[in-house]
Design a protein around this motif. Structure first.
Motif, short mmCIF file in Angstrom:
data_model
loop_
_atom_site.label_atom_id
_atom_site.label_comp_id
_atom_site.label_asym_id
_atom_site.label_seq_id
_atom_site.Cartn_x
_atom_site.Cartn_y
_atom_site.Cartn_z
N VAL A 62 0.90 -1.21 -0.15
CA VAL A 62 0.07 0.19 -0.01
C VAL A 62 0.99 1.24 0.03
CG1 VAL A 62 -1.64 1.41 1.27
CG2 VAL A 62 -1.89 -1.22 1.27
N GLY A 63 0.82 2.20 -1.06
CA GLY A 63 1.37 3.10 -1.00
C GLY A 63 0.77 4.14 -0.13
N LEU A 64 1.60 4.62 1.13
CA LEU A 64 0.95 5.31 2.20
C LEU A 64 0.80 6.83 1.62
CD1 LEU A 64 2.68 3.96 5.10
CD2 LEU A 64 0.30 3.30 4.21
N ASP A 65 1.78 7.63 0.86
CA ASP A 65 1.59 8.77 0.41
C ASP A 65 0.37 9.04 -0.49
OD1 ASP A 65 3.83 9.16 1.65
OD2 ASP A 65 5.12 8.66 0.11
N ARG A 66 0.00 8.14 -1.33
CA ARG A 66 -1.09 8.30 -2.42
C ARG A 66 -2.37 7.24 -1.97
NH1 ARG A 66 2.27 7.87 -7.70
NH2 ARG A 66 4.22 8.88 -6.62
N ASN A 67 -2.28 6.52 -0.98
CA ASN A 67 -3.25 5.24 -0.75
C ASN A 67 -3.45 4.69 -1.97
OD1 ASN A 67 -4.88 4.00 1.25
ND2 ASN A 67 -6.44 5.49 0.77
N GLU A 68 -2.49 3.88 -2.62
CA GLU A 68 -2.79 2.90 -3.67
C GLU A 68 -2.04 1.77 -3.67
OE1 GLU A 68 -0.77 5.07 -6.69
OE2 GLU A 68 -2.41 6.37 -7.20
N LEU A 69 -2.77 0.71 -3.91
CA LEU A 69 -2.19 -0.68 -4.03
C LEU A 69 -1.05 -0.84 -4.90
CD1 LEU A 69 -5.10 -3.12 -3.17
CD2 LEU A 69 -3.55 -2.44 -1.72
N HIS A 70 -0.14 -1.43 -4.66
CA HIS A 70 1.00 -1.63 -5.71
C HIS A 70 1.29 -2.98 -5.52
CE1 HIS A 70 1.87 2.73 -6.29
NE2 HIS A 70 1.70 2.73 -4.94
N PRO A 71 1.10 -3.97 -6.48
CA PRO A 71 1.44 -5.30 -6.57
C PRO A 71 2.94 -5.50 -7.23
CG PRO A 71 -0.29 -5.18 -8.10
CD PRO A 71 -0.07 -3.73 -7.39
#
Length: 150
Positions: free
Chosen positions: A122-131
């Motif tokens: 989870v990208g905490l800066d942009r709140n995105e999932l990154h597989p």
């Protein structure tokens, strides 16, 4: 759905741990080998089956977790952390090493997709999932936010 060849379940029968010889029964022999425990686990991988106490199951889990950790950075660098804990909730900062102007980004390990061989962040800066695959870590300088072993 195909049945998994791996099973871990509580062993309800009388048995002893295949590693430390702990037992889940009260022995009639006072000097019996191995300590008494409340619970045993049956661990099956294909045909082989082993019985483990809680402590030995935790040790096996830790060993498997360590074996699956991807190497981070140059192992000859004394400041390099050779492994990052790949457990859910681990937070770290990553900077792309090939781009000197890259801003550091914060991530948290969300889980591992064993079917695809992906680590889900989870990208905490942009709140995105990154597989990502394990080679994603090799191209970045990783700094753990908190040392999980303290």
């Amino acid at each position: 759905m195909e049945k998994s060849p791996f099973h871990v379940e509580i062993e309800h029968g009388t048995c002893s741990c295949n590693v430390c010889h702990a037992r889940n029964y009260i022995s009639s022999v006072p000097a019996d080998f191995g300590r008494q425990v409340d619970r045993m686990w049956r661990v099956q991988g294909g045909s082989p089956t082993i019985a483990l106490c809680d402590d030995c199951l935790r040790r096996l889990q830790h060993m498997c977790s360590n074996a699956l950790r991807p190497p981070i950075g140059d192992p000859d660098d004394p400041e390099c952390t050779p492994w990052i804990p790949m457990t859910t909730g681990t937070r770290f900062t990553a900077v792309l090493e090939t781009d000197p102007d890259a801003a550091p980004e914060r991530y948290e390990v969300w889980g591992i997709d064993m079917t695809m061989g992906l680590i889900v962040l989870v990208g905490l800066d942009r709140n995105e999932l990154h597989p990502v695959r394990s080679d994603w870590f090799i191209t970045r300088k990783i700094t753990l936010d908190v040392n999980p072993f303290e």
